[in-house]
Design an enzyme around this catalytic site. Structure first.
Site, PDB file in Angstrom:
ATOM      1  CE  LYS A 192      -3.718   0.160   2.726  1.00 14.85           C
ATOM      2  NZ  LYS A 192      -4.325   0.276   4.063  1.00 14.85           N
ATOM      3  CD  GLU A 223     -15.477   3.970   2.733  1.00 10.93           C
ATOM      4  OE1 GLU A 223     -15.780   3.258   1.774  1.00 10.93           O
ATOM      5  OE2 GLU A 223     -15.140   3.527   3.842  1.00 10.93           O
ATOM      6  CE  LYS A 238     -17.390   8.400  12.908  1.00 16.80           C
ATOM      7  NZ  LYS A 238     -16.257   8.362  12.040  1.00 16.80           N
ATOM      8  CG  ASN A 249     -21.002   6.856  12.168  1.00 19.80           C
ATOM      9  OD1 ASN A 249     -21.240   7.874  11.515  1.00 19.80           O
ATOM     10  ND2 ASN A 249     -19.891   6.164  12.017  1.00 19.80           N
ATOM     11  CG  PHE A 307     -28.543   9.440   5.952  1.00 17.37           C
ATOM     12  CD1 PHE A 307     -27.827  10.291   5.133  1.00 17.37           C
ATOM     13  CD2 PHE A 307     -27.905   8.302   6.433  1.00 17.37           C
ATOM     14  CE1 PHE A 307     -26.506  10.025   4.800  1.00 17.37           C
ATOM     15  CE2 PHE A 307     -26.589   8.021   6.112  1.00 17.37           C
ATOM     16  CZ  PHE A 307     -25.886   8.896   5.291  1.00 17.37           C
ATOM     17  N   GLY A 345     -24.564  -0.456   5.057  1.00 18.31           N
ATOM     18  CA  GLY A 345     -23.452  -1.394   5.182  1.00 18.31           C
ATOM     19  C   GLY A 345     -22.181  -0.580   5.314  1.00 18.31           C
ATOM     20  CB  CYS A 399     -18.428   3.578   9.281  1.00 16.92           C
ATOM     21  SG  CYS A 399     -16.843   3.936   8.504  1.00 16.92           S
ATOM     22  CE  LYS A 429     -15.666   0.463  12.461  1.00 19.08           C
ATOM     23  NZ  LYS A 429     -15.077   1.455  13.311  1.00 19.08           N
ATOM     24  CE  LYS A 468     -21.000   6.508   0.416  1.00 20.53           C
ATOM     25  NZ  LYS A 468     -20.746   7.395   1.571  1.00 20.53           N
TER      26      LYS A 468
HETATM   27  C1  UGA Z   1     -20.536   7.038   7.517  1.00 18.69           C
HETATM   28  C2  UGA Z   1     -20.976   8.430   8.014  1.00 18.69           C
HETATM   29  O1  UGA Z   1     -21.978   8.949   7.132  1.00 18.69           O
HETATM   30  C3  UGA Z   1     -19.777   9.384   8.063  1.00 18.69           C
HETATM   31  O2  UGA Z   1     -20.179  10.647   8.583  1.00 18.69           O
HETATM   32  C4  UGA Z   1     -18.707   8.771   8.953  1.00 18.69           C
HETATM   33  O3  UGA Z   1     -17.549   9.589   9.032  1.00 18.69           O
HETATM   34  C5  UGA Z   1     -18.318   7.410   8.404  1.00 18.69           C
HETATM   35  O4  UGA Z   1     -19.475   6.559   8.355  1.00 18.69           O
HETATM   36  C6  UGA Z   1     -17.280   6.821   9.323  1.00 18.69           C
HETATM   37  O5  UGA Z   1     -17.630   6.463  10.470  1.00 18.69           O
HETATM   38  O6  UGA Z   1     -16.104   6.787   8.968  1.00 18.69           O
HETATM   39  P1  UGA Z   1     -19.989   6.013   5.102  1.00 18.69           P
HETATM   40  O7  UGA Z   1     -19.852   4.705   5.814  1.00 18.69           O
HETATM   41  O8  UGA Z   1     -18.963   6.432   4.113  1.00 18.69           O
HETATM   42  O9  UGA Z   1     -20.063   7.203   6.185  1.00 18.69           O
HETATM   43  O10 UGA Z   1     -21.363   5.970   4.327  1.00 18.69           O
HETATM   44  P2  UGA Z   1     -22.814   6.653   4.418  1.00 18.69           P
HETATM   45  O11 UGA Z   1     -22.943   7.659   3.362  1.00 18.69           O
HETATM   46  O12 UGA Z   1     -23.134   7.050   5.803  1.00 18.69           O
HETATM   47  O13 UGA Z   1     -23.717   5.398   4.020  1.00 18.69           O
HETATM   48  C7  UGA Z   1     -23.764   4.244   4.847  1.00 18.69           C
HETATM   49  C8  UGA Z   1     -24.719   3.228   4.308  1.00 18.69           C
HETATM   50  O14 UGA Z   1     -26.063   3.680   4.464  1.00 18.69           O
HETATM   51  C9  UGA Z   1     -24.572   2.897   2.817  1.00 18.69           C
HETATM   52  O15 UGA Z   1     -24.641   1.487   2.666  1.00 18.69           O
HETATM   53  C10 UGA Z   1     -25.756   3.573   2.176  1.00 18.69           C
HETATM   54  O16 UGA Z   1     -26.177   2.910   1.009  1.00 18.69           O
HETATM   55  C11 UGA Z   1     -26.792   3.478   3.270  1.00 18.69           C
HETATM   56  N1  UGA Z   1     -27.857   4.502   3.191  1.00 18.69           N
HETATM   57  C12 UGA Z   1     -27.548   5.819   3.290  1.00 18.69           C
HETATM   58  C13 UGA Z   1     -29.170   4.110   3.041  1.00 18.69           C
HETATM   59  O17 UGA Z   1     -29.491   2.896   2.970  1.00 18.69           O
HETATM   60  N2  UGA Z   1     -30.152   5.057   2.991  1.00 18.69           N
HETATM   61  C14 UGA Z   1     -29.877   6.377   3.093  1.00 18.69           C
HETATM   62  O18 UGA Z   1     -30.823   7.193   3.034  1.00 18.69           O
HETATM   63  C15 UGA Z   1     -28.537   6.777   3.232  1.00 18.69           C
END
Ligand code: UGA
Length: 435
Positions: A31, A148, A203, A207, A248, A256, A259, A262, A322
């Site tokens: 990496k 992400e 944090k 989440n 959301f 999934g 983050c 878990k 996602k």
């Molecule tokens: C999430 C948080 O949104 C971030 O703020 C945080 O920093 C990050 O975790 C972390 O702890 O590092 P992330 O895991 O990148 O970010 O993704 P999200 O955009 O939150 O989406 C999470 C999941 O929820 C995805 O599988 C997405 O498809 C799903 N989702 C999201 C839904 O099913 N419905 C929604 O309306 C929004």
């Protein structure tokens, strides 16, 4: 920057972009070799360009040698905290080993900044360790909220800064963090200055709230399925109330990734250790609702395929957890695709970025480079990750490739009317279906 994964690598390049001299340290040699050569070990929009610019500026370098962290004024800890095998709790071994390695190079007046998501109480324990071994060194907790797919933008323009500061030397640590984030502070980004425990909890609370919001609308989707109501319209209607908000509230396959799943589990485990488990029992339900959506999706596919998956050819669009990501950690899409395959369907899976990662985990699934290739001769098409290129498919042309015009929209992302007008039978979670 200790740890050069999705968080650390982007943070390292962003901090170099903001004008700092940065060294990224990771134990993963391949990496580090890739990053040093300007190649990105994961897919993240905008990161490749940012990495190239930061390397070219001469302010960013990567190494596997912890000794190179010596002399830095600020040491960020950005390593992962995955779920422990067979338990809900977070596995802190990478954080602990990062801090222990840092102690070997740390000097008085330097600041260790934790960014990893950790159970509340971790920062206080690590601060004691750091203070004992390196008198005069400090520790702060500065959680990261980047998503992400938007990691670069979220790092350079975060919506808030949270500083969890020590009781002693709080002003010095505060000033150092402000210096690191000078441009972000100057942009009047909201800043919450607090203690370790609150910073850690901000944090996990954030989440957990996001996970709860998604599971709330997915619970409504279950009810919509039972009553014939439409969850998309329901979400639009309640989302107009700005106390609720539309973000959301996208019902579908659920959350999934590395983050949300878990983090809610680790939060429950920590609450249990603290004797406050009752406060978070609702998160177990949030988790249950979320996992039920995957099972429901497989059932819906079976239903649409005349009651049996055996020998049916299923095109799956999307494998990443996602869009705009190649991350398949706890991906609902990949989970459903694998279930379909295990239950006798012939799955052909496509994803714009995640196929290489999938192949390593599920070599028995067939992979295609494009949606068209995946859909050739399909008895049903499942949209499981709402990449733009899938949302923009032309249902008329696409209908000529498949054997049966049946589409299951696992993310409520397609324009149902347009697909139905092109002769497709359209099914989605939480939506009425035309009979
Ligand atoms: C999430 C948080 O949104 C971030 O703020 C945080 O920093 C990050 O975790 C972390 O702890 O590092 P992330 O895991 O990148 O970010 O993704 P999200 O955009 O939150 O989406 C999470 C999941 O929820 C995805 O599988 C997405 O498809 C799903 N989702 C999201 C839904 O099913 N419905 C929604 O309306 C929004």
């Amino acid at each position: 920057m200790i740890g050069c994964g999705y968080l650390g690598a982007v943070h390292a390049a962003s901090m170099a972009q903001l004008g700092h001299e940065v060294v990224g340290v990771d134990v993963d040699e391949p990496k580090i070799a890739m990053l040093a050569a300007g190649r990105t070990p994961f897919f993240e929009p905008g990161f490749e360009e940012l990495l190239a610019e930061s390397l070219a500026s001469g302010r960013l370098r990567f190494t596997t040698d912890f000794g190179d962290a010596a002399g830095a004024r600020v040491h960020f800890v950005c390593v992962g905290t995955p779920q422990k095998r067979g338990e809900y709790a977070a596995d802190l071994r990478y954080v602990e080993s990062a801090v222990e390695s840092l102690i070997g190079v740390l000097a008085a007046g330097e600041l260790v900044v934790g960014k990893s998501t950790v159970p509340v109480g971790t920062a206080a324990r690590l601060a004691e360790l750091v203070g004992d071994k390196v008198p005069g060194a400090m520790l702060a907790w500065n959680p990261e909220f980047l998503r992400e797919g938007f990691a670069v933008q979220d790092t350079v323009h975060p919506d808030r800064l949270v500083y969890g500061l020590p009781d002693e030397n709080a002003d010095t640590a505060h000033a150092l963090l402000d210096e690191v984030y000078a441009t972000i502070v100057a942009a009047e980004t909201p800043k919450v200055v607090t203690d370790y425990a609150t910073a850690e909890m901000v944090k996990t609370a954030a989440n957990s709230f996001l996970a709860t919001k998604i599971s709330f609308i997915n619970a409504m989707a279950e009810l919509c399925e039972a009553t014939g109501a439409d969850v998309k319209q329901l979400a639009d209607a309640i989302g107009h109330d700005d106390r609720i908000g539309r973000k959301f509230l996208n019902a579908g396959l659920g959350f999934g990734g590395g983050c949300l799943p878990k983090d809610i589990r680790a939060f429950m485990a920590r609450a249990g250790e603290l004797g406050a488990d009752q406060a978070l029992t609702f998160l177990r339900e949030v988790d249950n609702i979320n996992m039920r959506r995957r099972i429901r999706m497989v059932e819906l596919a079976r239903e649409v395929l005349d009651g049996s998956l055996l020998g049916k050819r299923v095109a799956v669009l999307g494998a990443a957890f996602k869009p705009e990501s190649d991350d398949i950690r706890d991906s609902p899409a990949l989970n459903v695709a694998a279930q379909l395959q295990l239950q006798g369907a012939t799955v052909v899976l496509t994803d714009p970025a995640a196929i290489e990662n999938c192949r390593k985990h599920w070599p028995q699934i067939d992979y295609a480079d494009t949606a068209e290739e995946a859909a050739r001769g399909a008895d049903a098409v499942l949209l499981l990750t709402e990449w733009r290129q899938f949302r923009e498919l032309d249902p008329v042309a696409f209908g000529k490739i498949v054997r049966q015009k049946r589409v299951l929209d696992g993310r409520n992302a397609l324009d149902r009317d347009v697909w139905e007008a092109a002769g497709w039978s359209y099914r989605a979670l939480g939506r009425r279906h035309a009979s």
